[in-house]
Scaffold this motif. Structure first.
Motif, PDB file in Angstrom:
ATOM      1  N   ASP A 229       0.921  -1.171  -0.021  1.00  0.00           N
ATOM      2  CA  ASP A 229      -0.092  -0.077  -0.062  1.00  0.00           C
ATOM      3  C   ASP A 229       0.921   1.353   0.088  1.00  0.00           C
ATOM      4  O   ASP A 229       0.577   2.350  -0.684  1.00  0.00           O
ATOM      5  CB  ASP A 229      -0.954  -0.158   1.278  1.00  0.00           C
ATOM      6  N   SER A 232       2.717   1.639  -3.180  1.00  0.00           N
ATOM      7  CA  SER A 232       2.080   2.050  -4.560  1.00  0.00           C
ATOM      8  C   SER A 232       1.702   3.591  -4.572  1.00  0.00           C
ATOM      9  O   SER A 232       1.826   4.187  -5.492  1.00  0.00           O
ATOM     10  CB  SER A 232       0.676   1.062  -4.391  1.00  0.00           C
ATOM     11  N   GLN A 233       1.550   3.969  -3.144  1.00  0.00           N
ATOM     12  CA  GLN A 233       1.309   5.471  -3.329  1.00  0.00           C
ATOM     13  C   GLN A 233       2.726   6.346  -3.372  1.00  0.00           C
ATOM     14  O   GLN A 233       2.579   7.275  -4.066  1.00  0.00           O
ATOM     15  CB  GLN A 233       1.046   5.907  -1.708  1.00  0.00           C
ATOM     16  N   MET A 235       5.029   5.401  -5.670  1.00  0.00           N
ATOM     17  CA  MET A 235       5.283   5.299  -7.012  1.00  0.00           C
ATOM     18  C   MET A 235       4.130   6.133  -7.728  1.00  0.00           C
ATOM     19  O   MET A 235       4.621   6.674  -8.884  1.00  0.00           O
ATOM     20  CB  MET A 235       5.048   4.088  -7.460  1.00  0.00           C
ATOM     21  N   ALA A 236       2.780   6.185  -7.479  1.00  0.00           N
ATOM     22  CA  ALA A 236       1.994   7.120  -7.935  1.00  0.00           C
ATOM     23  C   ALA A 236       2.229   8.663  -7.806  1.00  0.00           C
ATOM     24  O   ALA A 236       2.451   9.249  -8.713  1.00  0.00           O
ATOM     25  CB  ALA A 236       0.679   6.758  -7.308  1.00  0.00           C
ATOM     26  N   GLU A 237       2.939   8.852  -6.627  1.00  0.00           N
ATOM     27  CA  GLU A 237       3.510  10.421  -6.385  1.00  0.00           C
ATOM     28  C   GLU A 237       4.762  10.572  -7.151  1.00  0.00           C
ATOM     29  O   GLU A 237       4.940  11.596  -7.671  1.00  0.00           O
ATOM     30  CB  GLU A 237       3.940  10.566  -4.870  1.00  0.00           C
ATOM     31  N   ASN A 238       5.555   9.413  -7.158  1.00  0.00           N
ATOM     32  CA  ASN A 238       6.826   9.550  -8.020  1.00  0.00           C
ATOM     33  C   ASN A 238       6.539  10.169  -9.252  1.00  0.00           C
ATOM     34  O   ASN A 238       7.241  10.787 -10.237  1.00  0.00           O
ATOM     35  CB  ASN A 238       7.576   8.231  -7.745  1.00  0.00           C
ATOM     36  N   LEU A 239       5.473   9.473  -9.930  1.00  0.00           N
ATOM     37  CA  LEU A 239       5.245   9.511 -11.286  1.00  0.00           C
ATOM     38  C   LEU A 239       4.699  11.009 -11.711  1.00  0.00           C
ATOM     39  O   LEU A 239       4.828  11.304 -12.938  1.00  0.00           O
ATOM     40  CB  LEU A 239       3.883   8.518 -11.816  1.00  0.00           C
ATOM     41  N   GLN A 240       4.412  11.787 -10.600  1.00  0.00           N
ATOM     42  CA  GLN A 240       3.994  13.316 -10.733  1.00  0.00           C
ATOM     43  C   GLN A 240       5.320  13.972 -10.995  1.00  0.00           C
ATOM     44  O   GLN A 240       5.340  15.202 -11.346  1.00  0.00           O
ATOM     45  CB  GLN A 240       3.187  13.707  -9.752  1.00  0.00           C
ATOM     46  N   LYS A 245       8.629  11.923 -15.614  1.00  0.00           N
ATOM     47  CA  LYS A 245       7.901  12.004 -16.970  1.00  0.00           C
ATOM     48  C   LYS A 245       9.023  12.189 -18.240  1.00  0.00           C
ATOM     49  O   LYS A 245       9.069  11.303 -19.269  1.00  0.00           O
ATOM     50  CB  LYS A 245       7.164  13.200 -17.069  1.00  0.00           C
TER      51      LYS A 245
END
Length: 262
Positions: A229, A232-233, A235-240, A245
């Motif tokens: 959990d 996952s958070q 990675m989602a934040e890292n993607l921003q 990018k």
């Protein structure tokens, strides 16, 4: 003249900073003064945007012999000093783990007790194949309890307990086999190996490295479900991030990424 030498030498080049323990005449022992200097240097490096990777090395044929036993003997009756010494040492070890940059130990010679703890606290460790390691406190009636924290988080319980209970030296090849170090190499290529690794890491986004290192140590202490959990958070934040990018676009466009460290 030896007393005029800095306790820790600092050198930076192309994003790689090297801190070198510089009291070979005292076997680079972790006196209170040495620990305080290391702490100050780590604080500075944490804020230094030019440093992307830290290498921790030592001058002389002993990497670090642990605490300064002469200093400890001089303070046998000073409980407050003793507690402050171990707390300062624990602070430095946690500074290494919490440093937002990867830390590589370059080990030549002997690393014992808190010196072994220092190696175990680093993110990565490369040693000459002649290096040796031990947590020998049990041999002098002072169990290596604080070194045990870092050691037991790097090697299996039984390997850690064997080192702690016997106090015996192990060689670099054995240290690599049980996971205390990453690689044992011929001493002639020690620097080449360490700094090739450092340059490889320094070529990455420092923002990404910071995120990854912090997440690595946090997830280790979580139950499996909570770890997934949490990451996952992450990675989602890292993607921003700008660099995530840029990195994905560069990969798809078959070009080298241009990091912004953001």
């Amino acid at each position: 003249m030896a007393d005029m030498e800095p306790l820790v030498r600092k050198y930076s080049d192309n994003g790689i900073t090297t801190l070198t323990l510089n009291q070979p005449q005292r076997r680079n022992s972790l006196s209170m003064a040495m620990l305080q200097q290391l702490s100050e240097d780590l604080d500075t490096i944490a804020q230094d945007t030019e440093t992307r990777v830290l290498v921790l090395a030592a001058h002389g044929n002993v990497f670090c012999a642990g605490h300064d036993l002469r200093e400890i003997r001089e303070n046998f009756d000073a409980h407050e000093f003793q507690l402050a010494l171990f707390e300062q040492c624990s602070k430095v070890m946690q500074q290494i783990v919490n440093l937002p940059k990867p830390v590589i130990a370059r080990v030549a010679g002997v690393a014992t007790a808190a010196g072994c703890q220092l190696v175990a606290s680093c993110d990565l460790a490369v040693a000459a194949d002649t290096a040796r390691f031990a947590t020998p406190g049990v041999n002098i009636g002072l169990f290596c309890s604080t070194p045990m924290v870092a050691l037991s988080r790097n090697v299996s319980r039984k390997h850690a307990m064997e080192m702690l209970l016997t106090g015996e030296m192990i060689g670099a090849v054995r240290a690599e086999a049980i996971g205390l170090i990453n690689r044992a190499v011929d001493e002639q290529i020690l620097d080449e190996t360490v700094y090739r690794m450092a340059r490889t890491i320094a070529d990455k986004s420092s923002h990404t490295l910071k995120i990854g290192k912090e997440a690595f140590y946090r997830q280790l202490e979580l139950p499996l479900g909570e770890a997934y959990d949490f990451t996952s958070q992450v990675m989602a934040e890292n993607l921003q991030a700008v660099d995530a990018k840029e990195g994905i676009c560069a990969f798809l466009d078959k070009r080298k990424p241009e990091w912004n460290d953001l």
